[in-house]
Design a protein around this motif. Sequence first.
Motif, short mmCIF file in Angstrom:
data_model
loop_
_atom_site.label_atom_id
_atom_site.label_comp_id
_atom_site.label_asym_id
_atom_site.label_seq_id
_atom_site.Cartn_x
_atom_site.Cartn_y
_atom_site.Cartn_z
N ASN A 33 -6.79 8.69 -5.60
CA ASN A 33 -6.87 9.82 -6.64
C ASN A 33 -5.67 9.71 -7.48
O ASN A 33 -5.11 8.52 -7.17
N PRO A 34 -5.28 10.41 -8.47
CA PRO A 34 -4.10 10.25 -9.03
C PRO A 34 -2.81 9.89 -8.47
O PRO A 34 -1.94 9.09 -8.82
N THR A 35 -2.66 10.60 -7.12
CA THR A 35 -1.39 10.33 -6.41
C THR A 35 -1.51 8.97 -5.86
O THR A 35 -0.50 8.35 -5.99
N GLY A 36 -2.63 8.53 -5.34
CA GLY A 36 -2.51 7.16 -4.69
C GLY A 36 -2.54 6.15 -5.84
O GLY A 36 -1.78 4.83 -6.05
N THR A 37 -2.96 6.63 -7.27
CA THR A 37 -2.70 5.67 -8.07
C THR A 37 -1.55 5.45 -8.75
O THR A 37 -0.94 4.27 -8.64
N ILE A 38 -0.86 6.33 -8.63
CA ILE A 38 0.51 6.25 -8.86
C ILE A 38 1.36 5.41 -8.22
O ILE A 38 2.33 4.50 -8.39
N VAL A 39 1.31 5.51 -6.66
CA VAL A 39 2.07 4.97 -5.97
C VAL A 39 1.42 3.37 -5.90
O VAL A 39 2.39 2.65 -5.85
N MET A 83 9.87 -3.58 -1.58
CA MET A 83 8.64 -3.87 -0.86
C MET A 83 7.41 -4.00 -1.77
O MET A 83 6.71 -3.15 -1.99
N ALA A 84 7.51 -4.67 -2.83
CA ALA A 84 6.57 -4.69 -3.84
C ALA A 84 5.42 -5.32 -3.21
O ALA A 84 5.38 -6.09 -2.31
N LEU A 85 4.03 -4.56 -3.78
CA LEU A 85 2.85 -5.11 -3.08
C LEU A 85 2.18 -6.18 -3.99
O LEU A 85 2.40 -6.15 -5.26
N ARG A 86 1.22 -6.79 -3.49
CA ARG A 86 0.29 -7.55 -4.60
C ARG A 86 -1.10 -7.26 -4.00
O ARG A 86 -1.27 -7.25 -2.47
N LEU A 87 -2.23 -7.12 -4.96
CA LEU A 87 -3.59 -7.23 -4.15
C LEU A 87 -4.06 -8.48 -3.54
O LEU A 87 -3.63 -9.41 -3.97
N GLY A 88 -4.97 -8.09 -2.75
CA GLY A 88 -5.66 -9.34 -2.04
C GLY A 88 -6.25 -10.21 -3.13
O GLY A 88 -6.64 -9.67 -4.07
N THR A 89 -6.31 -11.32 -2.74
CA THR A 89 -7.04 -12.24 -3.91
C THR A 89 -8.55 -11.96 -4.22
O THR A 89 -8.92 -12.19 -5.46
N ASP A 90 -9.16 -11.34 -3.34
CA ASP A 90 -10.60 -10.80 -3.52
C ASP A 90 -10.66 -9.44 -3.90
O ASP A 90 -11.78 -8.55 -3.94
N VAL A 91 -9.46 -8.73 -4.27
CA VAL A 91 -9.54 -7.17 -4.49
C VAL A 91 -9.39 -7.10 -6.09
O VAL A 91 -8.52 -7.84 -6.72
N CYS A 92 -10.36 -6.42 -6.75
CA CYS A 92 -10.01 -5.99 -8.08
C CYS A 92 -9.83 -4.66 -8.22
O CYS A 92 -10.35 -3.81 -7.66
N THR A 93 -9.48 -4.22 -9.41
CA THR A 93 -9.10 -2.56 -9.61
C THR A 93 -10.04 -2.18 -11.10
O THR A 93 -10.12 -2.96 -11.90
N ALA A 94 -10.37 -0.87 -10.88
CA ALA A 94 -10.78 -0.49 -12.19
C ALA A 94 -10.14 1.19 -12.34
O ALA A 94 -10.28 1.90 -11.49
N GLY A 137 7.76 -2.16 -7.79
CA GLY A 137 8.83 -0.99 -7.24
C GLY A 137 8.74 -0.91 -5.71
O GLY A 137 7.89 -1.43 -5.02
N GLU A 138 9.74 -0.44 -5.26
CA GLU A 138 10.04 -0.10 -3.79
C GLU A 138 9.34 1.11 -3.51
O GLU A 138 8.80 1.74 -4.24
N GLN A 139 9.05 1.38 -1.90
CA GLN A 139 8.44 2.52 -1.44
C GLN A 139 9.37 3.66 -2.06
O GLN A 139 8.56 4.68 -2.50
N GLY A 140 10.77 3.68 -2.08
CA GLY A 140 11.45 4.87 -2.77
C GLY A 140 11.03 5.24 -4.06
O GLY A 140 11.12 6.28 -4.35
N ASP A 141 10.69 4.01 -4.67
CA ASP A 141 10.52 4.17 -6.32
C ASP A 141 9.16 5.11 -6.27
O ASP A 141 8.96 5.94 -7.21
#
Length: 84
Positions: A32-38, A1-12, A46-50
Amino acid sequence: MALRLGTDVCTALTDYGTVLLDQRSGEYWELNPTGTIVVQTLLEGGEQGDAVDALVTEFDVERSQAVRDVTALIAQLRATGLVV
């Protein structure tokens, strides 16, 4: 279940983790660092298991807790429309 960001979402990347900005609403979320890795694992195909494996490898966390955390984060990201 790979994800992609919404079209109006950016990251830093920050010193602490990652910021997600929803440009439609002007709201932002700091991962946080945990959420960033996920999120990075899932956005890279990656999949959820990854993502669970990455947390268990990187942090001192039980697999069952990592599964709960990854599941909860994905649900929150979807509920807010940050990822599709």
